[in-house]
Design an enzyme around this catalytic site. Structure first.
Site, PDB file in Angstrom:
ATOM      1  N   ASP A  76       0.818  -1.202   0.000  1.00  7.94           N
ATOM      2  CA  ASP A  76       0.000   0.000   0.000  1.00  7.94           C
ATOM      3  C   ASP A  76       0.861   1.265   0.000  1.00  7.94           C
ATOM      4  OD1 ASP A  76      -2.728   1.117   0.470  1.00  7.94           O
ATOM      5  OD2 ASP A  76      -1.800   1.888   2.295  1.00  7.94           O
ATOM      6  N   GLU A  84       1.449  -0.461  -5.101  1.00  7.29           N
ATOM      7  CA  GLU A  84       0.449   0.577  -5.327  1.00  7.29           C
ATOM      8  C   GLU A  84       1.196   1.898  -5.355  1.00  7.29           C
ATOM      9  OE1 GLU A  84      -3.443   2.933  -3.632  1.00  7.29           O
ATOM     10  OE2 GLU A  84      -1.795   2.427  -2.329  1.00  7.29           O
TER      11      GLU A  84
HETATM   12  C1  GLC Z   1      -4.423   3.034  -0.396  1.00  7.91           C
HETATM   13  C2  GLC Z   1      -5.687   2.221  -0.283  1.00  7.91           C
HETATM   14  C3  GLC Z   1      -6.797   3.083   0.226  1.00  7.91           C
HETATM   15  C4  GLC Z   1      -6.398   3.665   1.552  1.00  7.91           C
HETATM   16  C5  GLC Z   1      -5.059   4.404   1.449  1.00  7.91           C
HETATM   17  C6  GLC Z   1      -4.521   4.750   2.793  1.00  7.91           C
HETATM   18  O1  GLC Z   1      -4.528   4.017  -1.362  1.00  7.91           O
HETATM   19  O2  GLC Z   1      -5.995   1.632  -1.516  1.00  7.91           O
HETATM   20  O3  GLC Z   1      -8.002   2.374   0.324  1.00  7.91           O
HETATM   21  O4  GLC Z   1      -7.394   4.551   1.999  1.00  7.91           O
HETATM   22  O5  GLC Z   1      -4.079   3.596   0.832  1.00  7.91           O
HETATM   23  O6  GLC Z   1      -4.095   3.571   3.457  1.00  7.91           O
END
Ligand code: GLC
Ligand code: CA
Length: 558
Positions: free
Chosen positions: A203, A245
């Site tokens: 993440d 991500e």
């Molecule tokens: C990422 C996740 C999202 C979350 C953010 C903070 O972007 O996909 O759902 O709110 O991280 O952890």
């Protein structure tokens, strides 16, 4: 069963699951591991190779579990440690791998580290977070959750200092400048790998380190740390993967692959809105453009292509003009907007038009990368824009037309979120059970496409060459791997289109449409004319000679 190829992720079809939303095994209104285990047969039937589970750790759930209060256990409502092990065994037995979220950047303010950290400057955990006497540091860093946050700093009366957070103010960022934090998160990772998990969706990786004078994203020190994580995997956990991500431009994502020594995979964020733009504006330009700007990646790496996920359809990687266009065409009602993006599901975004839903899936199944499906999109589930934050796209999975969509046997008032119940997308109309019965349902189509995709390694591993026919509404490209050449043709327009392709290099071959195994006219030295229905598409195999294409024993007269 489970492929033993260490590069398995290059050909895999992924599927994203919030445990909470998928299936409720104990009838308390909240999805859990027991429920999910009961649905593995379905996922196997569909042809999924790897599932990605959203955070299932203890959490106050103010960011749906991305606010982690303890990295090393399972939240009670989802089950026990044993359940996770059972899920892994059962999934692996069916040839399905399991990756989970690793939330590196921040914790919940309920995490014991933060509770200790805020107590006093002398606390042994003080250095786990980024504290400051002023909120005027790192001013170049943008704010991500613009709907709720005014600053990346929040004052903590208990600590009598400001703490740094890139997301919600209840999600303090971990301080990666501290070697103890680096170690603690490495330990978190190996802890889960030791349980037998197949890897992580990592993440929010661009934000790990901060440095004055920068935008505090994609810093070299962040890459150094991530490479360190990868070294650990390569040393002891072969075949496991890291999926990034990193919602960034392709040139900024490229370093996350390193020299094949950082992430195995990364989501292709900027491509996603351009698929929607392409079909709405009936032109291939935004899509081809994005690939022109997508650099080559090392051979052991892979893009992950998606249409939707559990967040808003992000428009962060769009110019102001593109963003306006997307809002104008896909979210005219302001209540559909979330942060810099659109809080809707795939089917409603595409006006529930089966042709457009197929077309966009055909693109993510055939462009370079591995596709990921967001739970429920395989049956065309709808959303509920009245729900707060991103909950509108996180409603219970629709299994049957029974109570609570077959998701749970509980009293409907007990559900963690209401099921979608409107006339078009409601569970009576849209559910797995009825689509399994109907041979031409979206679900059956998805299953078929997934199985056809698996027959051709060219989709996951091949090169891409775009053809540029005069008709700009048609997107056509070749995927080539070993001796196999596939031609993919997509009509982005709402009207029928004809296209003349230059296929002279393939003169003499007889294209075979692989979805229906239909022979097309043999390619000659002249331009090859195809006609496409509105939003139509072809997957053509160009590797056959006319005799290969013959039916039965009849002698073909050429
Ligand atoms: C990422 C996740 C999202 C979350 C953010 C903070 O972007 O996909 O759902 O709110 O991280 O952890
Ligand atoms: Ca439950």
């Amino acid at each position: 069963m489970m492929s033993t190829d260490p590069l398995w992720y290059k050909d895999a079809v992924f599927y994203e699951i919030p445990v909470k939303a998928y299936a409720d095994g104990n009838g308390d209104g909240i999805g859990d591991f027991q429920g999910l285990i009961g649905k593995l047969d379905y996922l196997e039937w569909l042809g999924v190779d790897c599932i990605w589970l959203l955070p299932f750790y203890p959490s106050p759930l103010r960011d749906d579990g991305y606010d982690v209060a303890d990295f090393l256990t399972v939240a009670e409502q989802y089950g026990t440690f044993q359940d996770v092990k059972r899920l892994l065994d059962e999934a692996h037995r069916r040839g399905i791998r399991v990756i989970v979220d690793l939330v590196l950047n921040h914790t919940s303010d309920r995490h014991a580290w933060f509770q200790e950290s805020r107590q006093s400057p002398q606390s042994s955990k003080r250095g786990f977070y980024v504290w400051s006497e002023t909120d005027r540091k790192y001013e170049k860093a943008r704010i991500i959750f613009i709907d709720t946050e005014k600053s990346n700093w929040t004052w903590d009366p208990e600590a009598k200092a400001f703490y740094w957070h890139r997301f919600f103010s209840h999600q303090p960022d971990l301080n990666y400048a501290n070697p103890e934090v680096q170690q603690a998160m490495l330990d978190t990772m190996t802890f889960w790998l030791d349980q037998g998990l197949d890897g992580f969706r990592c993440d929010a990786v661009p934000y790990l380190f901060e440095r004055e004078g920068t935008i505090c994203e994609n810093l070299p020190e962040t890459h150094d740390y991530l490479k360190n994580i990868r070294r650990r995997i390569d040393a002891s956990y072969q075949g496991r993967i890291l999926l990034a991500e990193a919602n960034q431009w392709p040139t900024d994502v490229r370093p996350y692959f390193g020299d094949g020594d950082e992430f195995h995979m990364a989501f292709h964020f900027p491509l996603m809105p351009r698929l929607y733009m392409g079909v709405r504006s009936e032109t291939r330009d935004p899509i081809i453009d994005m690939f022109t700007h997508t650099p080559e990646i090392p051979p052991n790496c892979q893009w992950c292509l998606f249409l939707r996920n559990h967040d808003e359809l992000t428009l962060e990687m769009c110019s102001g003009e593109e963003r306006d266009y997307m809002y104008y065409t896909y979210a005219r009602d302001p209540s559909m907007r979330r942060n810099i993006g659109i809080g809707r599901r795939l089917a409603p975004l595409l006006d529930n038009d089966r042709r457009k839903i197929e077309l966009l899936h055909s693109l993510v199944f055939t462009l370079p990368g591995s596709p990921i499906i967001y739970y429920g999109d395989e049956i065309g589930m709808g959303d509920n824009i009245k729900l707060k934050d991103r909950d509108g796209v996180r409603t219970p999975m629709q299994w049957t037309m029974d109570r609570n969509a077959g998701f749970s046997g509980c009293d409907p008032a007990q559900l963690y979120l209401p099921v979608v119940a409107d006339a078009v997308y409601g569970y009576q109309a849209v559910n797995v059970e009825s689509q399994k019965e109907a041979p031409h349902s979206l679900l059956q189509w998805m299953k078929r496409m997934i199985s056809v995709r698996k027959r051709f390694p060219a989709f996951g591993r091949g090169t891409i060459t775009f053809l540029r026919p005069a008709n700009g509404k048609v997107l056509a490209y070749l995927r080539r791997y070993d001796d196999v050449v596939l031609l993919l043709v997509h009509n982005l327009a709402e009207s029928s289109q004809a296209v003349e392709l230059d296929l002279t290099a393939f003169a003499g071959t007889t294209p075979m449409e692989v979805l229906g195994e239909a022979r097309f006219p043999t390619v000659t030295e002249r331009s090859y004319v195809l006609t496409l229905a509105p939003y139509g598409y072809y997957w053509l195999d160009l590797t056959l000679t006319p005799s290969d294409g013959a039916y039965g024993i009849e002698q073909m007269v050429l």
